[in-house]
Design a protein around this motif. Sequence first.
Motif, short mmCIF file in Angstrom:
data_model
loop_
_atom_site.label_atom_id
_atom_site.label_comp_id
_atom_site.label_asym_id
_atom_site.label_seq_id
_atom_site.Cartn_x
_atom_site.Cartn_y
_atom_site.Cartn_z
N ARG A 21 0.81 -1.22 0.00
CA ARG A 21 0.00 0.00 0.00
C ARG A 21 0.85 1.27 0.00
NH1 ARG A 21 -2.43 -3.52 3.47
NH2 ARG A 21 -4.62 -4.10 3.06
N ALA B 288 -8.60 -11.88 2.71
CA ALA B 288 -9.14 -10.57 3.08
C ALA B 288 -8.12 -9.46 2.87
CB ALA B 288 -9.60 -10.59 4.54
N GLU B 289 -6.85 -9.74 3.11
CA GLU B 289 -5.81 -8.74 2.93
C GLU B 289 -5.71 -8.31 1.47
OE1 GLU B 289 -2.23 -6.37 3.71
OE2 GLU B 289 -4.16 -6.83 4.64
N ASP C 140 -8.11 -8.58 -0.81
CA ASP C 140 -9.32 -7.81 -1.11
C ASP C 140 -9.10 -6.34 -0.78
OD1 ASP C 140 -10.56 -10.19 -1.75
OD2 ASP C 140 -11.94 -10.19 -0.04
N SER C 141 -8.51 -6.09 0.37
CA SER C 141 -8.27 -4.73 0.82
C SER C 141 -7.25 -4.02 -0.06
CB SER C 141 -7.80 -4.75 2.28
OG SER C 141 -7.42 -3.47 2.72
N ARG D 65 -8.85 -2.86 -3.34
CA ARG D 65 -9.70 -1.68 -3.16
C ARG D 65 -8.86 -0.44 -2.87
NH1 ARG D 65 -13.35 -5.66 -0.69
NH2 ARG D 65 -15.25 -5.74 -1.97
N PHE D 66 -7.76 -0.60 -2.16
CA PHE D 66 -6.89 0.54 -1.86
C PHE D 66 -6.44 1.22 -3.16
CE2 PHE D 66 -2.62 2.31 -1.42
CZ PHE D 66 -2.75 3.15 -0.32
N ASP E 253 -9.45 2.54 -5.40
CA ASP E 253 -9.95 3.81 -4.87
C ASP E 253 -9.03 4.98 -5.22
OD1 ASP E 253 -12.13 2.51 -3.80
OD2 ASP E 253 -11.30 2.36 -1.77
#
Length: 546
Positions: free
Chosen positions: A76, A187-188, A190-191, A194-195, A198
């Motif tokens: 990220r 889940a990580e 997925d995040s 989206r990071f 977005d």
Amino acid sequence: MTEQASRPVDDWWRSAVVYQVYPRSFADADGDGTGDVNGIRARLPYLADLGIDAIWISPWYPSPLLDGGYDVSDYRDINPEFGTLADADALIAEAHALGIRILIDLVPNHCSWEHPWFKAALAAGKGSKERELFWFRDGKEGGLPPTNWPAAFGGPAWQQIDDGQWYLHLFDISQPDWNWDHPDVIAEFDSILRFWFDRGIDGFRIDVADSMAKDATLPDVPLHDGEPTRDKYVGNPFYDQPGVHTIHQRWRAIADEYADTPEGPRVFVAEAWLSPAERLAQYVRPHELHSAFNFDVLRSTWDAKELREVIDYTTESLWAVGAPATWVLSNHDTIRHRTRYGRAKRDALEGAGVVPVDLALGLRRARAAALLELALPGGAYIYQGDELGLPEVEDLPEEVLDDPTWERSGHTVRGRDGCRVPIPWSGSEPPYGFGTGDGQPWLPQPADWAALTAEAEAADPESHLALYKAALRIRHDQEALGEGRLTWDQEAAEGVLSFTRDPGFRCVVNLSGEAIDLPAHSEVLLASESLTDNKLPVDATAWLKV
């Protein structure tokens, strides 16, 4: 109305020409010898003028760079050597303003051993929940690793640590594999998707998209010549396992959530070195990934029969699931195709620094191949420097070699650094305008590249760069090009590839041993070599209006 013309604008990726940027080697804005995000920003006008539709940026994340950025320590953020998140945001906005979309790399099979989760797993010890996020296992009796699986860069795929356990790394020792059976890993990512969605990126290129799922029973692979096979055979326990499709379907659903945003739906392109094409087609079925690189053409020799078979097999397999083909001639992992095409057929993919190469012949064939690639149905990828006709740099000094393959092979395989040498932009000597000062790039450039700079080629109407610009301009103007179908011209002579695309376009590639008469046409739109008396020379391609 043609199939291509009836497609909505949201399907831009079905016909897109995408330019791959390897950030360390593209352009250096701060003069430290390493390419960076602001260097890419500074060269956006060049890319817009070239005529590409999108940029794919190889990993730009924080990383110890033990595998060129494919060892990610933070998914990220931006590697401080490359810039900041603010720089990345500015690049995305500026590219979009020029009509250029941005794809970035996703590296989901493994991370860096510097990733906080892996460091925590090492510290937590045997049986800990932290180790469940990776593939930690006890070895076999006699001090052997859990399986005989080989690593892609050489040696075994397991590394033993101080407490006696082993961890899996299908690539470099510094790249532990994630355990995709664990819900926290799912889940990580997925995040992570989206990071970046977005932040406005238009999609991801998925590194080794066929590797995340593993057979948890950990069977050995068969032996080949006494060594564990590296073949991606059907049933391989760590490649092309059924579980990868569940992951991709989940990601497609996340991408589709963004369909109503100003940027439109987000897309994926898969890196999966799989043959035959039916296996690759499974990755681009409806509700899975949007596209996948077709590497069979890249691996093909310069032979009309072989190329036609690959083109047919690829297009028919992908059309069967409603997906477009995605063509590629070179990338950051392969010998540049100018050099490949300058070698004998049997040595095309091997022999770096050992097998003789005819670079003049390679350039001639590279020009012809470029027009073939850009005329085929579907999308196409251009690796940075392809448009300049750069050759592989095969004489890099051993002391500068950076690819982990060099170390893992015991200094017997030089690796991929030869295609990653920084781009020459201007001037008559290194660093050829790569950086803002006189500092030397992280890999040395050849002393004889002055004629291959973007500046020099921009001034030459017959240059490789001029050919690419003309081809991309025509491709955008011709309704027949991009997504669609082709029809082989039955009257073509042996050793000649000739196909028609509606409306009114024909591509002829002469791979025979002598010049040929061009078929009937109303106009020559473009040719990779000069034409005389309506004849197409050997190792040349012509685009015709018919």
